[in-house]
Design a protein around this motif. Structure first.
Motif, PDB file in Angstrom:
ATOM      1  N   ASP A 159       6.314  -2.959 -21.041  1.00  0.00           N
ATOM      2  CA  ASP A 159       5.975  -4.112 -20.193  1.00  0.00           C
ATOM      3  C   ASP A 159       7.075  -4.378 -19.173  1.00  0.00           C
ATOM      4  N   LYS A 160       8.324  -4.242 -19.597  1.00  0.00           N
ATOM      5  CA  LYS A 160       9.425  -4.462 -18.661  1.00  0.00           C
ATOM      6  C   LYS A 160       9.429  -3.385 -17.574  1.00  0.00           C
ATOM      7  N   ALA A 161       9.144  -2.173 -17.957  1.00  0.00           N
ATOM      8  CA  ALA A 161       9.068  -1.098 -16.970  1.00  0.00           C
ATOM      9  C   ALA A 161       7.912  -1.352 -16.006  1.00  0.00           C
ATOM     10  N   TYR A 162       6.794  -1.818 -16.530  1.00  0.00           N
ATOM     11  CA  TYR A 162       5.642  -2.109 -15.677  1.00  0.00           C
ATOM     12  C   TYR A 162       5.969  -3.227 -14.695  1.00  0.00           C
ATOM     13  N   ALA A 163       6.717  -4.230 -15.131  1.00  0.00           N
ATOM     14  CA  ALA A 163       7.101  -5.316 -14.237  1.00  0.00           C
ATOM     15  C   ALA A 163       7.900  -4.788 -13.050  1.00  0.00           C
ATOM     16  N   ASP A 164       8.790  -3.851 -13.306  1.00  0.00           N
ATOM     17  CA  ASP A 164       9.566  -3.241 -12.213  1.00  0.00           C
ATOM     18  C   ASP A 164       8.668  -2.420 -11.292  1.00  0.00           C
ATOM     19  N   GLU A 165       7.765  -1.653 -11.898  1.00  0.00           N
ATOM     20  CA  GLU A 165       6.855  -0.834 -11.091  1.00  0.00           C
ATOM     21  C   GLU A 165       5.956  -1.704 -10.223  1.00  0.00           C
ATOM     22  N   TYR A 166       5.484  -2.795 -10.792  1.00  0.00           N
ATOM     23  CA  TYR A 166       4.588  -3.673 -10.044  1.00  0.00           C
ATOM     24  C   TYR A 166       5.339  -4.392  -8.930  1.00  0.00           C
ATOM     25  N   ALA A 167       6.597  -4.766  -9.192  1.00  0.00           N
ATOM     26  CA  ALA A 167       7.407  -5.390  -8.148  1.00  0.00           C
ATOM     27  C   ALA A 167       7.596  -4.433  -6.975  1.00  0.00           C
ATOM     28  N   ALA A 168       7.813  -3.155  -7.283  1.00  0.00           N
ATOM     29  CA  ALA A 168       7.966  -2.160  -6.222  1.00  0.00           C
ATOM     30  C   ALA A 168       6.669  -2.017  -5.427  1.00  0.00           C
ATOM     31  N   LYS A 169       5.550  -2.054  -6.129  1.00  0.00           N
ATOM     32  CA  LYS A 169       4.253  -1.961  -5.450  1.00  0.00           C
ATOM     33  C   LYS A 169       4.032  -3.171  -4.547  1.00  0.00           C
ATOM     34  N   LEU A 170       4.372  -4.351  -5.034  1.00  0.00           N
ATOM     35  CA  LEU A 170       4.226  -5.558  -4.216  1.00  0.00           C
ATOM     36  C   LEU A 170       5.111  -5.497  -2.983  1.00  0.00           C
ATOM     37  N   ALA A 171       6.323  -4.975  -3.148  1.00  0.00           N
ATOM     38  CA  ALA A 171       7.226  -4.846  -2.014  1.00  0.00           C
ATOM     39  C   ALA A 171       6.658  -3.874  -0.969  1.00  0.00           C
ATOM     40  N   GLU A 172       6.051  -2.802  -1.464  1.00  0.00           N
ATOM     41  CA  GLU A 172       5.433  -1.835  -0.557  1.00  0.00           C
ATOM     42  C   GLU A 172       4.283  -2.466   0.214  1.00  0.00           C
ATOM     43  N   LEU A 173       3.469  -3.239  -0.489  1.00  0.00           N
ATOM     44  CA  LEU A 173       2.350  -3.917   0.160  1.00  0.00           C
ATOM     45  C   LEU A 173       2.845  -4.932   1.188  1.00  0.00           C
ATOM     46  N   ALA A 174       3.934  -5.622   0.851  1.00  0.00           N
ATOM     47  CA  ALA A 174       4.493  -6.599   1.792  1.00  0.00           C
ATOM     48  C   ALA A 174       4.998  -5.910   3.052  1.00  0.00           C
ATOM     49  N   GLU A 175       5.617  -4.749   2.867  1.00  0.00           N
ATOM     50  CA  GLU A 175       6.111  -3.995   4.024  1.00  0.00           C
ATOM     51  C   GLU A 175       4.957  -3.514   4.894  1.00  0.00           C
ATOM     52  N   GLN A 176       3.884  -3.084   4.244  1.00  0.00           N
ATOM     53  CA  GLN A 176       2.715  -2.638   5.004  1.00  0.00           C
ATOM     54  C   GLN A 176       2.116  -3.776   5.813  1.00  0.00           C
ATOM     55  N   ARG A 177       2.049  -4.941   5.205  1.00  0.00           N
ATOM     56  CA  ARG A 177       1.510  -6.097   5.919  1.00  0.00           C
ATOM     57  C   ARG A 177       2.402  -6.473   7.101  1.00  0.00           C
ATOM     58  N   ALA A 178       3.714  -6.403   6.865  1.00  0.00           N
ATOM     59  CA  ALA A 178       4.640  -6.767   7.929  1.00  0.00           C
ATOM     60  C   ALA A 178       4.552  -5.803   9.112  1.00  0.00           C
ATOM     61  N   ASN A 179       4.233  -4.549   8.828  1.00  0.00           N
ATOM     62  CA  ASN A 179       4.156  -3.538   9.874  1.00  0.00           C
ATOM     63  C   ASN A 179       2.749  -3.339  10.419  1.00  0.00           C
ATOM     64  N   GLN A 180       1.821  -4.106   9.924  1.00  0.00           N
ATOM     65  CA  GLN A 180       0.434  -3.959  10.378  1.00  0.00           C
ATOM     66  C   GLN A 180       0.311  -4.460  11.823  1.00  0.00           C
ATOM     67  N   PRO A 181      -0.303  -3.689  12.684  1.00  0.00           N
ATOM     68  CA  PRO A 181      -0.462  -4.142  14.080  1.00  0.00           C
ATOM     69  C   PRO A 181      -1.284  -5.419  14.152  1.00  0.00           C
ATOM     70  N   GLN A 182      -0.950  -6.221  15.146  1.00  0.00           N
ATOM     71  CA  GLN A 182      -1.698  -7.460  15.354  1.00  0.00           C
ATOM     72  C   GLN A 182      -3.183  -7.130  15.555  1.00  0.00           C
ATOM     73  N   GLY A 183      -4.038  -7.798  14.789  1.00  0.00           N
ATOM     74  CA  GLY A 183      -5.472  -7.591  14.940  1.00  0.00           C
ATOM     75  C   GLY A 183      -6.001  -6.356  14.247  1.00  0.00           C
ATOM     76  N   GLY A 184      -5.142  -5.664  13.475  1.00  0.00           N
ATOM     77  CA  GLY A 184      -5.596  -4.485  12.775  1.00  0.00           C
ATOM     78  C   GLY A 184      -6.434  -4.839  11.568  1.00  0.00           C
ATOM     79  N   PRO A 185      -7.012  -3.846  10.937  1.00  0.00           N
ATOM     80  CA  PRO A 185      -7.850  -4.111   9.750  1.00  0.00           C
ATOM     81  C   PRO A 185      -6.993  -4.664   8.624  1.00  0.00           C
ATOM     82  N   PRO A 186      -7.554  -5.495   7.762  1.00  0.00           N
ATOM     83  CA  PRO A 186      -6.780  -6.069   6.649  1.00  0.00           C
ATOM     84  C   PRO A 186      -6.332  -4.982   5.698  1.00  0.00           C
ATOM     85  N   MET A 187      -5.167  -5.210   5.117  1.00  0.00           N
ATOM     86  CA  MET A 187      -4.598  -4.248   4.177  1.00  0.00           C
ATOM     87  C   MET A 187      -5.081  -4.577   2.765  1.00  0.00           C
TER      88      MET A 187
END
Length: 635
Positions: free
Chosen positions: A607-635
């Motif tokens: 479970d602790k390992a999964y928490a770290d993995e999920y945090a990394a996934k959330l960070a990746e998703l946040a980066e994708q959202r931040a880099n998404q072009p204005q008006g682009g399709p939702p991530m």
């Protein structure tokens, strides 16, 4: 390693989850965690200082600020693998199960050891061998799972519904296996009638109910607390003793103060205050099993929108939160979780049997029968039972007169009724015999007669009225003039629909369409009242968790080392408590504790390992959202 007792800082949260931290703005989203430890005067000062419903630090006023513990005040330190905060319906099974699987366990329980007792005594589970041994037929577990989800409009977690449907019977048998047979024989009473029902799973107008409830009552006053008082505690105490034999350490009379977290925000223990002072417990994992928050009226008003709004729309004063308290706990588990960065589940948040004094007078001893209004007319499908969930009554006129009427076929009619609380409340042969005796010795006339109802603890009775004709009963119940004639005409119309086999007015279930034509006739009447709002016996909502009962932050990341179960955890009920079978609240609590203790013992590091993995996934998703072009399709 440095330990923090004040929650996750913005810096550590960003570091641990690579997402936005839990600052004042995010904390304001925690619309319901736990009551403030401050006095009313201190809360008023906070409100005055901030000009809003928050504390000086930005937390909601009812949450307040986490206490900061001075290590110099700590009188003892304990190291363990699992700390369970709350040793009740859910925490006790978790502690015993984890200890059985080899974990070193400490339980922090606020009740004194000599007076420890769980809340409730009706335990509803699915296919326990204990229940099946009475000759009952097994229930389709998948039907139970689906019914649970349907009753909550699919707002509860499917994993929770499946856990209950498939493992609750196992959990109940596991608890009972420690009790001597003489205790079980003395205290167990089975929710059914001596001759059972005509069907195993009973569907009434869309709601299916199931057998499986065992109540635990001290009918003969062996415990000295009075006849028919709760006796679930004596059965559960054997699990306390077993957990202690397995090495679990119980800190009775010890109240949790605040969780301990490291710089990454992981939970590494908790502080508590007991008879000798403050104790520090360092743990690899902490399980919050602290119960609900109905014992804190401020929290009820802040978190249960429907309770507050019912009061507001009924012109009921909400300035005194103590008027909105239930019979449960003070919400400390929710508070601990939120201080650590957790968040309450979204609404609508469920409660057990709340409302504002509205409801039809029920013939609880003998079950479900037609309901008639002040003009004598029926006005809803009176077989459509959802324990405490008939919210439309809050929209009915204040002071509205209603009555419920049965006839001499009541004993026969019970065989077609279900297992809901709002069907007959008679639970076993000994209670059935008492009810039959009362009914056989009925007296006619305006003075009425008393009949056992068994709707609560003790040997409670309620008054019922009887007459040899419907005309006489209408007079006794207070119907006059046009209202009386309207009642008699409506009963005649109802009887015609019974003969035809279909309720074309309101859709009452065909199996319950029995004409009111056989004397004696029985009835109860009452007037609706919207002058009060009950917060509910227990509040049923909790903090957000995932399928493994790990507590989630507002950004969906996982607080490593922190779990919640029972009424402290979310995802169990939605909108309103329901009784697909009576006592499922306690049944689910013991099941969640049993399964969560097992899960932590077997999967903590994963479970602790999964928490770290999920945090990394959330960070990746946040980066994708931040880099998404204005008006682009939702991530």
């Amino acid at each position: 390693m440095k330990h923090s007792t004040t929650g996750v800082s913005r810096r550590s949260f960003l570091k641990g989850a690579a997402l936005a931290g839990v600052g004042a703005a995010a904390t304001s989203m925690i619309a319901g965690c736990a009551p403030s430890a401050k006095s009313d005067a201190q809360d008023a000062e906070d409100l005055a200082a901030t000009g809003s419903g928050t504390s000086a630090s930005g937390n909601p006023a009812w949450l307040g600020d986490a206490p900061v513990i001075d290590e110099a005040d700590v009188v003892s330190t304990i190291d363990t693998e699992l700390l369970v905060i709350g040793g009740g319906e859910s925490g006790l099974p978790a502690a015993r199960r984890a200890a059985e699987l080899g974990m070193k366990v400490v339980v922090m329980e606020k009740q004194p050891e000599d007076t420890w007792a769980p809340i409730g005594c009706d335990v509803g589970t699915i296919n326990s061998q204990t229940y099946l041994n009475t000759g009952a037929e097994a229930v389709d577990e998948m039907q139970v799972l689906n019914e649970w989800q349907l009753r909550s409009y699919c707002r509860t977690m499917p994993s929770v519904a499946k856990m209950y449907a498939t493992r609750s019977g196992e959990a109940y048998d596991w608890i009972c296996e420690l009790a001597p047979q003489e205790d079980l024989d003395e205290y167990q009473v089975f929710y059914s009638f001596p001759n059972g029902r005509n069907r195993v799973a009973v569907n009434h107008s869309g709601y299916t109910s199931f057998p499986g409830t065992v109540s635990h009552r001290d009918f003969n006053n062996k415990l000295g607390n009075g006849e028919n008082q709760p006796a679930w505690g004596p059965i559960m105490r054997y699990s306390i003793e077993k957990s202690q034999e397995l090495g679990a350490e119980w800190l009775f009379s010890t109240s949790a103060l605040v969780l301990i977290q490291d710089e990454e925000g992981s939970v590494t223990g908790a502080y508590g205050e007991g008879p000798d002072g403050i104790v520090r417990v360092n743990a690899d994992a902490v399980l919050l099993a602290c119960g609900d928050f109905s014992g804190n009226g401020e929290m009820v008003l802040a978190l249960n929108d429907e309770v507050r709004q019912l009061a507001e729309t009924s012109d009921i004063d909400t300035s005194d939160p103590s008027s909105f308290m239930g019979m449960g706990q003070d919400g400390m588990g929710h508070k601990l979780a939120c201080w650590a960065g957790g968040v309450m589940e979204p609404g609508p948040r469920a409660a057990m049997n709340f409302g504002n004094g509205m409801g039809a007078p029920g013939l609880t001893a003998i079950g479900n029968y037609p309901v008639f209004g002040s003009d004598g007319k029926r006005f809803y499908n009176d077989s459509q039972l959802q324990f405490g969930g008939q919210g439309f009554f809050a929209r009915r006129p204040r002071g509205e007169m209603m009555c419920t009427i049965a006839d001499g076929k009541w004993e026969e009619n019970i065989m077609n009724q279900g297992y809901e609380h709002n069907m007959s409340s008679t639970t076993c042969a000994r209670e059935w015999d008492l009810v039959k005796e009362c009914m056989e010795n009925y007296t006619t006339g305006p003075d009425g007669f008393e009949v056992y109802g068994f709707t609560g603890y003790g040997m409670n009775k309620s008054k019922m009225y009887a007459a040899e004709t419907l005309e006489e009963l209408a007079d006794i119940l207070g119907y006059e003039g046009e209202a009386k004639q309207g009642l008699l005409d409506e009963i005649a119309h109802y009887n015609e629909m019974c003969t035809a086999g279909k309720d074309t007015d309101w859709g009452r279930d065909e199996s319950l369409m029995t004409p009111l034509d056989t004397p004696p006739f029985f009835g109860m009447a009452g007037s609706a009242d919207k002058g009060r709002v009950a917060s509910g016996m227990v509040q049923m909502s909790g903090v957000l968790v995932n399928d493994n009962q790990q507590v989630r932050r507002v950004d969906d990341s996982i607080i490593k080392g922190l779990y919640a179960c029972g009424n402290t955890a979310g995802g169990r009920y939605a909108i309103q408590y329901h009784t697909a079978l009576a006592g499922n609240s306690v049944g689910l609590a013991i099941t969640q504790g049993y399964c969560t203790g097992e899960h932590i013992a077997q999967n903590l590091e994963a479970d602790k390992a999964y928490a770290d993995e999920y945090a990394a996934k959330l960070a990746e998703l946040a980066e994708q959202r931040a880099n998404q072009p204005q008006g682009g399709p939702p991530m």
